[in-house]
Design an enzyme around this catalytic site. Structure first.
Site, mmCIF file in Angstrom:
data_model
loop_
_atom_site.group_PDB
_atom_site.id
_atom_site.type_symbol
_atom_site.label_atom_id
_atom_site.label_comp_id
_atom_site.label_asym_id
_atom_site.label_seq_id
_atom_site.Cartn_x
_atom_site.Cartn_y
_atom_site.Cartn_z
ATOM 1 N N ASP A 11 -11.063 -8.438 7.529
ATOM 2 C CA ASP A 11 -12.472 -8.388 7.112
ATOM 3 C C ASP A 11 -13.104 -9.769 7.250
ATOM 4 O O ASP A 11 -14.229 -9.917 7.726
ATOM 5 C CB ASP A 11 -12.602 -7.915 5.650
ATOM 6 C CG ASP A 11 -12.775 -6.400 5.552
ATOM 7 O OD1 ASP A 11 -12.280 -5.693 6.453
ATOM 8 O OD2 ASP A 11 -13.388 -5.935 4.574
ATOM 9 N N ASP A 38 -3.014 -18.230 2.270
ATOM 10 C CA ASP A 38 -4.172 -18.913 1.669
ATOM 11 C C ASP A 38 -4.736 -19.939 2.652
ATOM 12 O O ASP A 38 -5.948 -20.053 2.842
ATOM 13 C CB ASP A 38 -3.820 -19.545 0.312
ATOM 14 C CG ASP A 38 -2.479 -20.262 0.290
ATOM 15 O OD1 ASP A 38 -1.743 -20.229 1.303
ATOM 16 O OD2 ASP A 38 -2.155 -20.881 -0.749
ATOM 17 N N LYS A 41 3.409 -15.500 2.878
ATOM 18 C CA LYS A 41 3.388 -16.315 1.657
ATOM 19 C C LYS A 41 4.846 -16.625 1.322
ATOM 20 O O LYS A 41 5.361 -16.295 0.237
ATOM 21 C CB LYS A 41 2.664 -15.529 0.544
ATOM 22 C CG LYS A 41 2.367 -16.323 -0.710
ATOM 23 C CD LYS A 41 1.257 -17.357 -0.544
ATOM 24 C CE LYS A 41 1.134 -18.210 -1.803
ATOM 25 N NZ LYS A 41 0.212 -19.355 -1.624
ATOM 26 N N ASP A 92 -5.249 -6.679 5.894
ATOM 27 C CA ASP A 92 -6.453 -5.982 5.429
ATOM 28 C C ASP A 92 -7.523 -7.017 5.058
ATOM 29 O O ASP A 92 -8.683 -6.935 5.483
ATOM 30 C CB ASP A 92 -6.075 -5.124 4.210
ATOM 31 C CG ASP A 92 -7.216 -4.238 3.738
ATOM 32 O OD1 ASP A 92 -8.161 -4.015 4.512
ATOM 33 O OD2 ASP A 92 -7.152 -3.772 2.575
ATOM 34 N N TYR A 151 0.815 -1.210 0.000
ATOM 35 C CA TYR A 151 0.000 0.000 0.000
ATOM 36 C C TYR A 151 0.855 1.269 0.000
ATOM 37 O O TYR A 151 0.372 2.344 -0.331
ATOM 38 C CB TYR A 151 -0.949 0.016 1.211
ATOM 39 C CG TYR A 151 -1.994 -1.086 1.201
ATOM 40 C CD1 TYR A 151 -1.905 -2.154 0.320
ATOM 41 C CD2 TYR A 151 -3.069 -1.062 2.066
ATOM 42 C CE1 TYR A 151 -2.845 -3.168 0.308
ATOM 43 C CE2 TYR A 151 -4.023 -2.073 2.062
ATOM 44 C CZ TYR A 151 -3.896 -3.133 1.181
ATOM 45 O OH TYR A 151 -4.836 -4.134 1.180
#
Ligand code: IPM
Ligand code: MG
Length: 373
Positions: A260, A232, A200, A256, A151
């Site tokens: 959620d 994942d 990852k 992020d 970001y």
């Protein structure tokens, strides 16, 4: 207890959409908590996001940054509008509401974002997971790195061989990883002493650095059980067996996305508070959810995530632990009887209430001090 009155300066960003109505309730709860526990709060209204664009043409002004720096902590509602209809999204990306939020996080050095997922007993009906999974209990926190990674990395779009090619750079330094990892190990020590680094590392170089730095730090925290999980798999495990998690540490984008998901796992994003912390005690506190422009101004929004964020502010920035506990207990008590629309299940025997009434019943339940029991 000392009779001297403690006093704090709190920046307040109401923001856009449902922001003003949820912040209003949280501020009233804070004031009531102050009366009960012997402190006072001075509020400094500040602009960010869409409302700042309306006034100044940009989502974050230097004025807001300086005001925030003069405060002990900042309480925020939410920012942004509907990208399909709001004129704010006709502006170039760096002038849109979200850029203001990213900008203030960077300007205030808010590198550690804590998002809590707790399945309250009385909300088991609102949990979308099977009862046998929910029944194991859900109580974990995600520590999301907030001022680095994709970001904030260099962004560019250029034309190569007649077509556009867009690039976002994902980069982390050892010190950026270390400073949030310290917070994660410390959080684990105060909780169940389990820390999961989500990355990852089978694909990304930056993830391999995270593993290297975090695993080297583990020897300073021999009591913390550290494990590693690919993102994942973590996305799957969060719905398969969320009870396995205590503290999750991860980089900006993974955090992020997973936070959620985590909020829905415990019933509603309307329940998830968050704390964004800088070095020291300063922090910005906001619900994890967005500005929900579709229900703004209709007394429909759930103010509890903002009220719980205010409790986090009392705990982490203002050292008013007793008041923070009292607010959390009041929220637990009101959930036995009251629900906003996002939490209401058909025939659950609870009373449907709006934003203002929900705030009011939390205040009415803010009656006890710890030693009143
Ligand atoms: C959040 C939001 C922000 C983020 C957006 C609005 C920039 O999704 O706080 O999670 O991605 O950090
Ligand atoms: Mg998000």
């Amino acid at each position: 207890m000392s009779t001297e009155k403690r006093s704090y300066r709190v920046g307040v960003i109401e923001g856009d959409g449902i922001g003003p109505e949820i912040v209003r309730e949280a501020v009233r709860v804070l004031d009531r908590a102050g009366e009960k526990f012997g402190f006072s709060l001075d509020y400094v209204p500040m602009d960010l996001g869409g409302c700042s664009i309306e006034k100044y043409g940009i989502p974050l002004t230097q004025e807001t940054v300086s005001q925030a720096k003069s405060c002990d902590a900042v309480l925020m509602g939410s920012i942004g509008g509907d990208p399909k209809t709001s004129p704010w999204y006709q502006l170039e990306p760096s002038k849109r509401p979200e850029a203001g939020l990213l900008g203030i996080r960077k300007a205030l050095g808010l590198f550690a974002n804590l998002r809590f997922s707790v399945l309250y007993d009385d909300l088991k009906d609102a949990c979308p997971l099977r009862p046998d999974i929910a029944g194991e209990g859900i109580d974990f926190v995600i520590l999301r790195e907030l001022t680095g990674g994709l970001y904030f990395g260099e962004k560019r779009t250029k034309t190569v061989n007649g077509e556009e090619v867009a690039t976002d750079v994902l980069s982390y330094s050892e010190s950026e990883i270390r400073r949030i990892a310290v917070k994660a190990f410390d959080a684990a020590m105060l909780r169940k002493k389990r820390l999961t680094l989500v990355d990852k590392a089978n694909v990304l170089e930056s993830s391999r650095l995270w593993r290297k730095v975090v695993s080297a730090m583990a020897k300073d925290y021999p009591e913390v059980e550290l494990d590693y999980m690919y993102v994942d798999n973590a996305a799957m495990q969060l719905v398969r067996r969320p009870s396995q998690f205590d503290v999750i540490l991860t980089e900006n984008m993974f955090g992020d996305i997973l936070s959620d998901e985590a909020s829905m796992v415990v019933g509603s994003i309307g329940m998830q508070p968050s704390a964004s912390l800088a070095e020291g005690t300063f922090g910005l506190y906001e619900p994890s959810h967005g500005s929900a422009p579709d229900i703004a101004g209709q007394d429909l929004a759930n103010p509890l995530a903002t009220i719980l964020s205010a409790a986090c502010m009392l705990r982490y920035s203002l050292d008013e632990e007793e008041a923070a506990d009292a607010i959390e207990r009041a929220v637990m008590r009101v959930l036995k009887q009251y629900r906003t629309k996002d939490l209401k299940a058909e025939g659950d025997g609870t009373t449907l209430v709006g934003t203002a009434r929900m705030g009011e019943v939390v205040r009415e339940n803010l009656v006890y001090r710890l030693n009143d029991f």
